[in-house]
Design a protein around this motif. Structure first.
Motif, PDB file in Angstrom:
ATOM      1  N   MET A   1      -0.013 -29.693  -0.761  1.00  0.00           N
ATOM      2  CA  MET A   1      -1.102 -28.717  -0.879  1.00  0.00           C
ATOM      3  C   MET A   1      -0.537 -27.379  -1.352  1.00  0.00           C
ATOM      4  N   LYS A   2      -1.138 -26.806  -2.372  1.00  0.00           N
ATOM      5  CA  LYS A   2      -0.734 -25.492  -2.849  1.00  0.00           C
ATOM      6  C   LYS A   2      -1.585 -24.429  -2.165  1.00  0.00           C
ATOM      7  N   ILE A   3      -0.926 -23.460  -1.544  1.00  0.00           N
ATOM      8  CA  ILE A   3      -1.620 -22.388  -0.848  1.00  0.00           C
ATOM      9  C   ILE A   3      -1.060 -21.049  -1.317  1.00  0.00           C
ATOM     10  N   GLY A   4      -1.953 -20.130  -1.626  1.00  0.00           N
ATOM     11  CA  GLY A   4      -1.574 -18.769  -1.957  1.00  0.00           C
ATOM     12  C   GLY A   4      -2.050 -17.814  -0.877  1.00  0.00           C
ATOM     13  N   VAL A   5      -1.635 -16.557  -1.001  1.00  0.00           N
ATOM     14  CA  VAL A   5      -1.990 -15.526  -0.030  1.00  0.00           C
ATOM     15  C   VAL A   5      -2.764 -14.419  -0.737  1.00  0.00           C
ATOM     16  N   LEU A   6      -3.882 -14.017  -0.133  1.00  0.00           N
ATOM     17  CA  LEU A   6      -4.655 -12.875  -0.623  1.00  0.00           C
ATOM     18  C   LEU A   6      -4.500 -11.749   0.382  1.00  0.00           C
ATOM     19  N   GLU A   7      -4.009 -10.614  -0.076  1.00  0.00           N
ATOM     20  CA  GLU A   7      -3.685  -9.504   0.828  1.00  0.00           C
ATOM     21  C   GLU A   7      -4.557  -8.284   0.503  1.00  0.00           C
ATOM     22  N   PHE A   8      -5.196  -7.744   1.547  1.00  0.00           N
ATOM     23  CA  PHE A   8      -6.038  -6.557   1.396  1.00  0.00           C
ATOM     24  C   PHE A   8      -5.271  -5.274   1.722  1.00  0.00           C
ATOM     25  N   GLY A   9      -4.168  -5.388   2.466  1.00  0.00           N
ATOM     26  CA  GLY A   9      -3.399  -4.201   2.798  1.00  0.00           C
ATOM     27  C   GLY A   9      -3.993  -3.359   3.909  1.00  0.00           C
ATOM     28  N   PHE A  10      -4.917  -3.923   4.696  1.00  0.00           N
ATOM     29  CA  PHE A  10      -5.565  -3.127   5.744  1.00  0.00           C
ATOM     30  C   PHE A  10      -4.649  -2.954   6.964  1.00  0.00           C
ATOM     31  N   GLY A  11      -4.031  -4.022   7.428  1.00  0.00           N
ATOM     32  CA  GLY A  11      -3.093  -3.933   8.540  1.00  0.00           C
ATOM     33  C   GLY A  11      -3.743  -3.561   9.858  1.00  0.00           C
ATOM     34  N   GLY A  12      -2.913  -3.168  10.829  1.00  0.00           N
ATOM     35  CA  GLY A  12      -3.392  -2.826  12.154  1.00  0.00           C
ATOM     36  C   GLY A  12      -4.005  -1.437  12.205  1.00  0.00           C
ATOM     37  N   LYS A  13      -4.852  -1.215  13.198  1.00  0.00           N
ATOM     38  CA  LYS A  13      -5.559   0.067  13.326  1.00  0.00           C
ATOM     39  C   LYS A  13      -4.610   1.215  13.625  1.00  0.00           C
ATOM     40  N   GLU A  14      -3.486   0.919  14.267  1.00  0.00           N
ATOM     41  CA  GLU A  14      -2.554   1.973  14.654  1.00  0.00           C
ATOM     42  C   GLU A  14      -1.584   2.353  13.535  1.00  0.00           C
ATOM     43  N   GLU A  15      -1.613   1.651  12.405  1.00  0.00           N
ATOM     44  CA  GLU A  15      -0.652   1.872  11.330  1.00  0.00           C
ATOM     45  C   GLU A  15      -1.211   2.839  10.295  1.00  0.00           C
ATOM     46  N   ASN A  16      -0.386   3.782   9.839  1.00  0.00           N
ATOM     47  CA  ASN A  16      -0.827   4.653   8.750  1.00  0.00           C
ATOM     48  C   ASN A  16      -0.618   3.946   7.417  1.00  0.00           C
ATOM     49  N   SER A  17      -1.024   4.584   6.328  1.00  0.00           N
ATOM     50  CA  SER A  17      -1.026   3.916   5.023  1.00  0.00           C
ATOM     51  C   SER A  17       0.376   3.549   4.555  1.00  0.00           C
ATOM     52  N   LEU A  18       1.369   4.375   4.849  1.00  0.00           N
ATOM     53  CA  LEU A  18       2.733   4.078   4.397  1.00  0.00           C
ATOM     54  C   LEU A  18       3.329   2.901   5.155  1.00  0.00           C
ATOM     55  N   VAL A  19       3.054   2.817   6.447  1.00  0.00           N
ATOM     56  CA  VAL A  19       3.531   1.670   7.233  1.00  0.00           C
ATOM     57  C   VAL A  19       2.881   0.391   6.727  1.00  0.00           C
ATOM     58  N   LYS A  20       1.583   0.438   6.448  1.00  0.00           N
ATOM     59  CA  LYS A  20       0.874  -0.728   5.936  1.00  0.00           C
ATOM     60  C   LYS A  20       1.469  -1.181   4.602  1.00  0.00           C
ATOM     61  N   LEU A  21       1.793  -0.220   3.749  1.00  0.00           N
ATOM     62  CA  LEU A  21       2.372  -0.555   2.448  1.00  0.00           C
ATOM     63  C   LEU A  21       3.726  -1.217   2.608  1.00  0.00           C
ATOM     64  N   ARG A  22       4.564  -0.690   3.484  1.00  0.00           N
ATOM     65  CA  ARG A  22       5.881  -1.292   3.735  1.00  0.00           C
ATOM     66  C   ARG A  22       5.722  -2.709   4.286  1.00  0.00           C
ATOM     67  N   ASN A  23       4.756  -2.891   5.180  1.00  0.00           N
ATOM     68  CA  ASN A  23       4.526  -4.210   5.762  1.00  0.00           C
ATOM     69  C   ASN A  23       4.090  -5.224   4.715  1.00  0.00           C
ATOM     70  N   VAL A  24       3.310  -4.779   3.743  1.00  0.00           N
ATOM     71  CA  VAL A  24       2.864  -5.686   2.686  1.00  0.00           C
ATOM     72  C   VAL A  24       4.057  -6.188   1.872  1.00  0.00           C
ATOM     73  N   PHE A  25       5.014  -5.326   1.606  1.00  0.00           N
ATOM     74  CA  PHE A  25       6.208  -5.760   0.882  1.00  0.00           C
ATOM     75  C   PHE A  25       6.964  -6.831   1.677  1.00  0.00           C
ATOM     76  N   ASP A  26       7.097  -6.623   2.989  1.00  0.00           N
ATOM     77  CA  ASP A  26       7.753  -7.632   3.835  1.00  0.00           C
ATOM     78  C   ASP A  26       6.955  -8.928   3.849  1.00  0.00           C
ATOM     79  N   PHE A  27       5.637  -8.804   3.882  1.00  0.00           N
ATOM     80  CA  PHE A  27       4.743  -9.960   3.901  1.00  0.00           C
ATOM     81  C   PHE A  27       4.903 -10.780   2.616  1.00  0.00           C
ATOM     82  N   ALA A  28       4.974 -10.089   1.480  1.00  0.00           N
ATOM     83  CA  ALA A  28       5.138 -10.772   0.195  1.00  0.00           C
ATOM     84  C   ALA A  28       6.476 -11.491   0.115  1.00  0.00           C
TER      85      ALA A  28
END
Length: 294
Positions: A1-28
């Motif tokens: 099965m081929k599965i891809g990931v769709l990422e919105f970049g929203f993250g947790g409520k306690e995270e600011n925008s820069l933390v969310k962006l860094r987390n997305v890079f780790d996620f990718a």
């Protein structure tokens, strides 16, 4: 099965925008290492200081640069707020650099931010008009030469173009413009009827018209966690109820993913991990990796 990931970049409520962006890079990077097929970034323009991004286009080459095999793209570019020539030029260049690992997903949406939409599309040009121009820039290279237009690199590699839809109407648009087809069933007003007869006819018509097979993706949204208490909390917070989101443990998804693949008869699944902290998002990613390559 081929599965891809769709990422919105929203993250947790306690995270600011820069933390969310860094987390997305780790996620990718984790998605790449686990063997996922694609990593797509959604576009959204909202009045919020906590967004990791609004326009994801500039992130595509960054993520492609530090991953090795996963296809990176957009799901999707809101073409009514972008210049078709700019989009075509960037994605053609990146796809040529990254050896056909770039996807161009396009969506017929405006902007949640009315001021953004007013500034970027003052003439209120339609999605289909801009889509026609974009496809022409990418696929009609010889016709462009007659107009003394070259989009570098000449004879470069054109990315796969994907039309995003929440209903069977997407068949018509994908057929008309020769785009691959993505159908979302997680949006609030998505059409949930699988329409197998319509899909089969669309595939036949596409091959007869464009002399190649169309690629298809089913986009779903969900969470896969081990802790039953966390699952109960997540279900309470689900945005639109479980008819659009799939929430459960690994045993649940062992039944659900094959069921979805059979029901909708699509080539791949694109999985949006719902708004969670980074630890829970990575847990979902690692759990669903069990299905890759089966």
């Amino acid at each position: 099965m081929k599965i891809g990931v769709l990422e919105f970049g929203f993250g947790g409520k306690e995270e600011n925008s820069l933390v969310k962006l860094r987390n997305v890079f780790d996620f990718a990077l984790q998605a790449d290492e686990l063997g996922y097929e694609r990593f797509w970034l959604a576009e959204h323009h909202m009045y919020s200081r906590r967004l990791a991004w609004g326009n994801p286009i500039s992130l595509v080459p960054v993520i492609a640069g530090f991953t090795s095999r996963i296809k990176v793209g957009t799901g999707g570019v809101l073409l009514r707020v972008h210049n078709p020539l700019d989009v075509a030029s960037q994605f053609k260049l990146w796809n040529s650099i990254y050896n056909d690992r770039i996807d161009l997903g396009l969506a017929n949406g405006g902007s949640f931010n009315n001021e953004m939409f007013r500034v970027t599309n003052p003439e209120k040009e339609t999605f289909e008009n801009r889509l026609k121009d974009l496809v022409g820039y990418l696929l009609d290279e010889e016709s462009l030469l007659e107009k003394q237009i070259v989009i570098p690199p000449y004879s470069g590699s054109v990315p796969d173009i994907w039309g995003l839809s929440t209903s069977a109407f997407g068949f018509h648009r994908s057929l008309k413009f020769g785009m691959n087809y993505v159908r979302s069933v997680f949006h609030e007003k998505a059409e949930l009827d699988p329409n197998p007869e319509g899909l089969l006819q669309f595939k036949k018509d596409f091959e007869n018209t464009h002399h190649r097979k169309v690629k298809t993706i089913l986009a779903v949204s969900g969470i896969c966690l081990k802790d039953p208490r966390k699952l109960r909390d997540v279900k309470k917070e689900a945005l639109s109820g479980e008819q659009n989101h799939f929430i459960g443990d690994l045993a649940y998804f062992r039944d659900k993913l094959p069921e979805l693949a059979e029901k909708y008869q699509m080539d791949e699944i694109l999985f949006r991990v719902m708004n969670l902290g980074q630890e829970e998002k990575l847990e979902t990613l690692e759990s669903l990796a069990e299905f890759l390559g089966d």
